[in-house]
Design a protein around this motif. Structure first.
Motif, PDB file in Angstrom:
ATOM      1  N   ALA A   2     -31.984  15.535  65.197  1.00  8.49           N
ATOM      2  CA  ALA A   2     -33.330  16.067  65.003  1.00  8.49           C
ATOM      3  C   ALA A   2     -34.389  15.043  65.407  1.00  8.49           C
ATOM      4  N   ARG A   3     -35.455  15.543  65.982  1.00  4.20           N
ATOM      5  CA  ARG A   3     -36.581  14.675  66.339  1.00  4.20           C
ATOM      6  C   ARG A   3     -37.321  14.260  65.086  1.00  4.20           C
ATOM      7  N   SER A   4     -37.806  13.028  65.066  1.00  3.64           N
ATOM      8  CA  SER A   4     -38.571  12.578  63.919  1.00  3.64           C
ATOM      9  C   SER A   4     -39.971  13.176  63.986  1.00  3.64           C
ATOM     10  N   PHE A   5     -40.567  13.375  62.838  1.00  4.84           N
ATOM     11  CA  PHE A   5     -41.899  13.970  62.739  1.00  4.84           C
ATOM     12  C   PHE A   5     -42.943  12.969  63.224  1.00  4.84           C
ATOM     13  N   THR A   6     -43.834  13.420  64.060  1.00  9.79           N
ATOM     14  CA  THR A   6     -44.945  12.589  64.521  1.00  9.79           C
ATOM     15  C   THR A   6     -46.227  13.085  63.848  1.00  9.79           C
ATOM     16  N   PRO A   7     -47.220  12.214  63.650  1.00  8.57           N
ATOM     17  CA  PRO A   7     -48.455  12.633  62.974  1.00  8.57           C
ATOM     18  C   PRO A   7     -49.105  13.836  63.669  1.00  8.57           C
ATOM     19  N   LYS A   8     -49.723  14.674  62.852  1.00  6.68           N
ATOM     20  CA  LYS A   8     -50.332  15.908  63.342  1.00  6.68           C
ATOM     21  C   LYS A   8     -51.675  16.149  62.658  1.00  6.68           C
ATOM     22  N   VAL A   9     -52.460  17.044  63.272  1.00  5.90           N
ATOM     23  CA  VAL A   9     -53.652  17.616  62.660  1.00  5.90           C
ATOM     24  C   VAL A   9     -53.512  19.125  62.759  1.00  5.90           C
ATOM     25  N   VAL A  10     -54.148  19.851  61.832  1.00  8.25           N
ATOM     26  CA  VAL A  10     -54.178  21.307  61.918  1.00  8.25           C
ATOM     27  C   VAL A  10     -55.422  21.671  62.714  1.00  8.25           C
ATOM     28  N   THR A  11     -55.244  22.474  63.750  1.00  6.78           N
ATOM     29  CA  THR A  11     -56.361  22.888  64.587  1.00  6.78           C
ATOM     30  C   THR A  11     -56.322  24.396  64.788  1.00  6.78           C
ATOM     31  N   ALA A  12     -57.469  24.943  65.129  1.00  2.06           N
ATOM     32  CA  ALA A  12     -57.612  26.386  65.359  1.00  2.06           C
ATOM     33  C   ALA A  12     -58.898  26.598  66.141  1.00  2.06           C
ATOM     34  N   ARG A  31     -65.815  20.434  63.445  1.00  2.55           N
ATOM     35  CA  ARG A  31     -65.770  20.466  64.905  1.00  2.55           C
ATOM     36  C   ARG A  31     -65.543  19.069  65.486  1.00  2.55           C
ATOM     37  N   ASP A  32     -65.308  18.095  64.613  1.00  2.00           N
ATOM     38  CA  ASP A  32     -65.070  16.703  65.015  1.00  2.00           C
ATOM     39  C   ASP A  32     -63.654  16.306  64.606  1.00  2.00           C
ATOM     40  N   ILE A  33     -62.785  16.090  65.574  1.00  2.00           N
ATOM     41  CA  ILE A  33     -61.385  15.761  65.269  1.00  2.00           C
ATOM     42  C   ILE A  33     -61.265  14.500  64.418  1.00  2.00           C
ATOM     43  N   HIS A  34     -62.218  13.587  64.533  1.00  2.00           N
ATOM     44  CA  HIS A  34     -62.166  12.336  63.773  1.00  2.00           C
ATOM     45  C   HIS A  34     -62.297  12.564  62.269  1.00  2.00           C
ATOM     46  N   GLU A  35     -62.778  13.724  61.856  1.00  2.00           N
ATOM     47  CA  GLU A  35     -62.918  14.061  60.436  1.00  2.00           C
ATOM     48  C   GLU A  35     -61.714  14.828  59.899  1.00  2.00           C
ATOM     49  N   ALA A  36     -60.759  15.137  60.765  1.00  2.00           N
ATOM     50  CA  ALA A  36     -59.584  15.927  60.379  1.00  2.00           C
ATOM     51  C   ALA A  36     -58.634  15.121  59.504  1.00  2.00           C
ATOM     52  N   GLU A  37     -57.817  15.842  58.764  1.00  2.00           N
ATOM     53  CA  GLU A  37     -56.751  15.214  57.972  1.00  2.00           C
ATOM     54  C   GLU A  37     -55.590  14.881  58.897  1.00  2.00           C
ATOM     55  N   LEU A  38     -55.180  13.623  58.930  1.00  3.33           N
ATOM     56  CA  LEU A  38     -54.018  13.208  59.706  1.00  3.33           C
ATOM     57  C   LEU A  38     -52.786  13.366  58.818  1.00  3.33           C
ATOM     58  N   ILE A  39     -51.887  14.210  59.234  1.00  3.09           N
ATOM     59  CA  ILE A  39     -50.711  14.565  58.436  1.00  3.09           C
ATOM     60  C   ILE A  39     -49.510  13.770  58.946  1.00  3.09           C
ATOM     61  N   THR A  40     -48.865  13.042  58.037  1.00  2.89           N
ATOM     62  CA  THR A  40     -47.732  12.203  58.423  1.00  2.89           C
ATOM     63  C   THR A  40     -46.408  12.659  57.822  1.00  2.89           C
ATOM     64  N   ASP A  41     -46.433  13.753  57.069  1.00  2.00           N
ATOM     65  CA  ASP A  41     -45.235  14.269  56.416  1.00  2.00           C
ATOM     66  C   ASP A  41     -45.002  15.706  56.877  1.00  2.00           C
ATOM     67  N   GLU A  42     -43.820  16.021  57.324  1.00  2.00           N
ATOM     68  CA  GLU A  42     -43.515  17.338  57.887  1.00  2.00           C
ATOM     69  C   GLU A  42     -43.716  18.462  56.878  1.00  2.00           C
ATOM     70  N   ALA A  43     -43.241  18.293  55.662  1.00  2.00           N
ATOM     71  CA  ALA A  43     -43.395  19.337  54.649  1.00  2.00           C
ATOM     72  C   ALA A  43     -44.869  19.577  54.330  1.00  2.00           C
ATOM     73  N   HIS A  44     -45.636  18.507  54.238  1.00  2.00           N
ATOM     74  CA  HIS A  44     -47.079  18.631  53.984  1.00  2.00           C
ATOM     75  C   HIS A  44     -47.750  19.336  55.164  1.00  2.00           C
ATOM     76  N   GLY A  45     -47.326  19.031  56.375  1.00  8.02           N
ATOM     77  CA  GLY A  45     -47.862  19.685  57.558  1.00  8.02           C
ATOM     78  C   GLY A  45     -47.601  21.183  57.550  1.00  8.02           C
ATOM     79  N   ASP A  46     -46.386  21.567  57.178  1.00  9.67           N
ATOM     80  CA  ASP A  46     -46.045  22.988  57.094  1.00  9.67           C
ATOM     81  C   ASP A  46     -46.900  23.693  56.052  1.00  9.67           C
ATOM     82  N   LEU A  47     -47.096  23.057  54.908  1.00  7.24           N
ATOM     83  CA  LEU A  47     -47.924  23.627  53.841  1.00  7.24           C
ATOM     84  C   LEU A  47     -49.373  23.775  54.291  1.00  7.24           C
ATOM     85  N   ARG A  48     -49.916  22.734  54.925  1.00  7.09           N
ATOM     86  CA  ARG A  48     -51.317  22.785  55.378  1.00  7.09           C
ATOM     87  C   ARG A  48     -51.500  23.862  56.448  1.00  7.09           C
ATOM     88  N   LEU A  49     -50.509  24.046  57.298  1.00  4.94           N
ATOM     89  CA  LEU A  49     -50.599  25.086  58.318  1.00  4.94           C
ATOM     90  C   LEU A  49     -50.617  26.468  57.667  1.00  4.94           C
TER      91      LEU A  49
END
Length: 98
Positions: A2-12, A31-49
């Motif tokens: 499995a690929r390791s999780f890389t940091p993500k942001v939720v966008t739309a 509207r500013d990506i610099h203010e977004a939450e940087l997600i470093t945990d896969e489960a947290h990323g799935d929940l935020r999505l």
């Protein structure tokens, strides 16, 4: 393997204006990506999505986009996401008008 999780942001895209938006830690859209939450945990990323997708009255097409930590906050790692930070490309309006 499995690929390791890389940091993500939720966008739309903002439902009414169509602008690219990013989800912040306090569950608002910016509207500013610099203010977004940087997600470093896969489960947290799935929940935020899932939380983002539940806001269909505000946004459309939510997804997780690769990002990295930068000096001013999250930064895109892919050309497509960097392009989206500059606003619509069909004519100069919104972020491009300035």
């Amino acid at each position: 393997m499995a690929r390791s999780f890389t940091p993500k942001v939720v966008t739309a895209n903002a439902l009414l204006e169509g602008d690219a938006v990013w989800l912040t830690e306090d569950n608002t859209w910016t509207r500013d990506i610099h203010e977004a939450e940087l997600i470093t945990d896969e489960a947290h990323g799935d929940l935020r999505l899932l939380e983002a997708m539940a806001q269909a009255d505000k946004i459309a097409g939510a997804y997780l986009a690769d990002a990295r930590s930068g000096p001013d906050g999250p930064e895109p790692t892919h050309f497509r996401e960097a392009f989206r930070t500059r606003g619509p490309s069909n004519y100069h309006h919104g972020k491009q008008a300035g």
